[in-house]
Structure formats: structure tokens, C-alpha cells
Design an enzyme around this catalytic site. Structure first.
Site, short mmCIF file in Angstrom:
data_model
loop_
_atom_site.label_atom_id
_atom_site.label_comp_id
_atom_site.label_asym_id
_atom_site.label_seq_id
_atom_site.Cartn_x
_atom_site.Cartn_y
_atom_site.Cartn_z
N LYS A 1 -33.72 42.56 -64.72
CA LYS A 1 -34.57 43.37 -65.59
C LYS A 1 -34.56 44.81 -65.07
O LYS A 1 -34.16 45.06 -63.95
CB LYS A 1 -36.00 42.82 -65.62
CG LYS A 1 -36.08 41.43 -66.27
CD LYS A 1 -37.46 40.80 -66.18
CE LYS A 1 -38.58 41.70 -66.59
NZ LYS A 1 -38.43 42.21 -67.98
N GLU B 1 -43.17 45.80 -64.02
CA GLU B 1 -42.90 44.48 -64.58
C GLU B 1 -43.02 43.41 -63.50
O GLU B 1 -43.61 42.34 -63.73
CB GLU B 1 -41.50 44.46 -65.20
CG GLU B 1 -41.38 45.27 -66.48
CD GLU B 1 -39.95 45.38 -66.98
OE1 GLU B 1 -39.77 45.80 -68.14
OE2 GLU B 1 -39.01 45.07 -66.22
N LYS C 1 -28.16 37.57 -73.91
CA LYS C 1 -28.66 37.85 -72.57
C LYS C 1 -28.47 36.66 -71.61
O LYS C 1 -28.70 36.80 -70.40
CB LYS C 1 -30.15 38.22 -72.63
CG LYS C 1 -30.47 39.36 -73.59
CD LYS C 1 -29.78 40.64 -73.19
CE LYS C 1 -29.97 41.74 -74.22
NZ LYS C 1 -31.36 42.08 -74.48
#
Length: 224
Positions: free
Chosen positions: A98, A107, A125
Site C-alpha cells: 500500500k 494507513e 491487484k
């Protein structure tokens, strides 16, 4: 289905995943990025069903507030029951890369405080091995060159993401040509480099649930 339609499908699935658990005092953890944005948009009609949200970026916070959803500081909330966010890559163990949007540190903090991490992603993904997507590393500005040299020793081709300043006032190095055999171990090794704030491997704390948008529907995988 187009990629946008797949993202919309997993956003809808995420709403169905959490909706039965919403209560008046619920504070949700909300991620950053295009798929997370679609999920945020779907929270608008539900805003009276829960208390509010903690956002992993200023951009997500503004989007939530525009929908009339109160945004709280994580320090004033503690644990959150759910963290919903996308991924740049995700594998079968629900370990992720990420940080394409440079929000990786916040995050990772919100994910650490979440009882359940729901990853929402379109099928593109999903990978067998993490590393085709350049791994972001957030660094203290004065340490950027030093950290880059250390990343070379680990086998990466580090590139400074010019013109990008994180919400924390730091810089991003992207690691190219860096296939990762052991994500949890590599996460720890990179984080041990002096000057690194954190890196975009979400392996030591991966997702609990993956909602993956595929042409034949949304596939749900739960490890915990």
C-alpha cells in the site's frame, strides 16, 4: 466489467459486510485511494447509523466531512471495529503493498488499531508475489539519501518520488525491481533502517478479510 465497475462492486460489498454491525457509537477506520473513495461515498446515506470515522489521510477526511460524517482524531478514539481500505497489491495471505497515494503511515497506524481490516480491491491487484508495484517507503527528509543507499543493499532500485510531501511532512522513496519473498521479514528489515518512518508492506498486520472484485462477482476471503 470495467475496473471502475469492479471497484464499485467491492465498495458495495464492504458496506454489506459492516452494515449489520453499525451502532450509534461506532467509529469506522477509513482508508485512502480511489476504491476507498467509492466506499466513502456509499457511507453518506448511512451517516445517521454510526458515530463517525477516523481517516487515514486529509483527503479522505475532507471527503467524509463533505458527506456530513464526523471525523475524529485517532488519539481520542482508541480501537476501531473496522478499517476499510484498498491495496496496490494483495496476495493469498492477505499481505499487501500500500502507499501509492503516499498515505501509508497513517494507513498503517489506523490498521494497527482496527479489530478487523477489510481490504477492498479489484482483481488486477491480486498477485502471487508482492513487488511488481513499486514499494513505497516514507522517510525523514534529511535521511532520504542514506535510506536509499541502504535500500540498494537490500536489492531495491530506489527512486525519490519528487514533488510529493506526505501528510506527515515527509518524503517517499519508491522501490522498483524489488520482488519480495518474505513480506513480513522485509517489512521489519526496512523499518529498522534509521530515518525510515515506515514502508508500504502490510504483512505483519495484513487484512482479515479480502473483498476482491472479479468479472463473475465479488470473491470474499477471510483468514480470521
Amino acid at each position: 466489467m470495467t475496473q471502475d465497475e469492479l471497484k464499485a462492486a467491492v465498495a458495495d460489498a464492504a458496506v454489506k459486510e459492516i452494515e449489520p454491525h453499525l451502532e450509534k457509537d461506532t467509529v469506522l477506520g477509513i482508508g485512502t485511494g480511489s476504491t476507498a473513495n467509492l466506499f466513502i461515498d456509499r457511507l453518506g446515506p448511512l451517516r445517521d447509523r454510526f458515530k463517525g470515522a477516523v481517516a487515514s489521510s486529509e483527503a479522505s477526511a475532507k471527503r467524509l466531512q463533505a458527506l456530513g460524517i464526523e471525523v475524529f482524531e485517532l488519539n481520542n478514539v482508541g480501537d476501531v471495529p473496522f478499517y476499510i481500505d484498498g491495496a496496490d497489491e494483495v496476495n493469498a495471505n492477505l499481505q499487501m503493498i500500500k502507499g501509492g497515494g503516499a498515505a501509508l503511515t497513517r494507513e498503517k497506524i489506523v490498521a494497527a488499531c482496527a479489530k478487523r481490516f477489510i481490504c477492498i480491491a479489484d482483481g488486477s491487484k491480486y498477485v502471487n508475489q508482492l513487488g511488481n508495484f513499486p514499494l513505497p517507503v516514507e522517510v525523514i527528509p534529511m535521511a532520504r539519501s542514506y535510506v536509499a543507499r541502504e535500500l540498494v543493499k537490500l536489492g531495491a532500485d530506489p527512486v525519490y518520488r519528487q514533488g510529493v510531501v506526505t501528510d506527515n511532512g515527509n518524503q517517499i522513496i519508491d522501490c522498483f525491481d524489488f520482488m519480495i519473498d518474505d513480506p513480513a521479514s522485509m517489512e521489519a528489515r526496512i523499518n529498522a533502517i534509521v530515518g525510515v518512518v515506515t514502508n508500504g508492506l502490510f504483512a505483519q498486520r495484513g487484512a482479515d478479510v479480502l473483498l476482491l472484485g472479479k468479472t463473475d462477482g465479488v470473491e470474499r476471503t477471510a483468514l480470521r
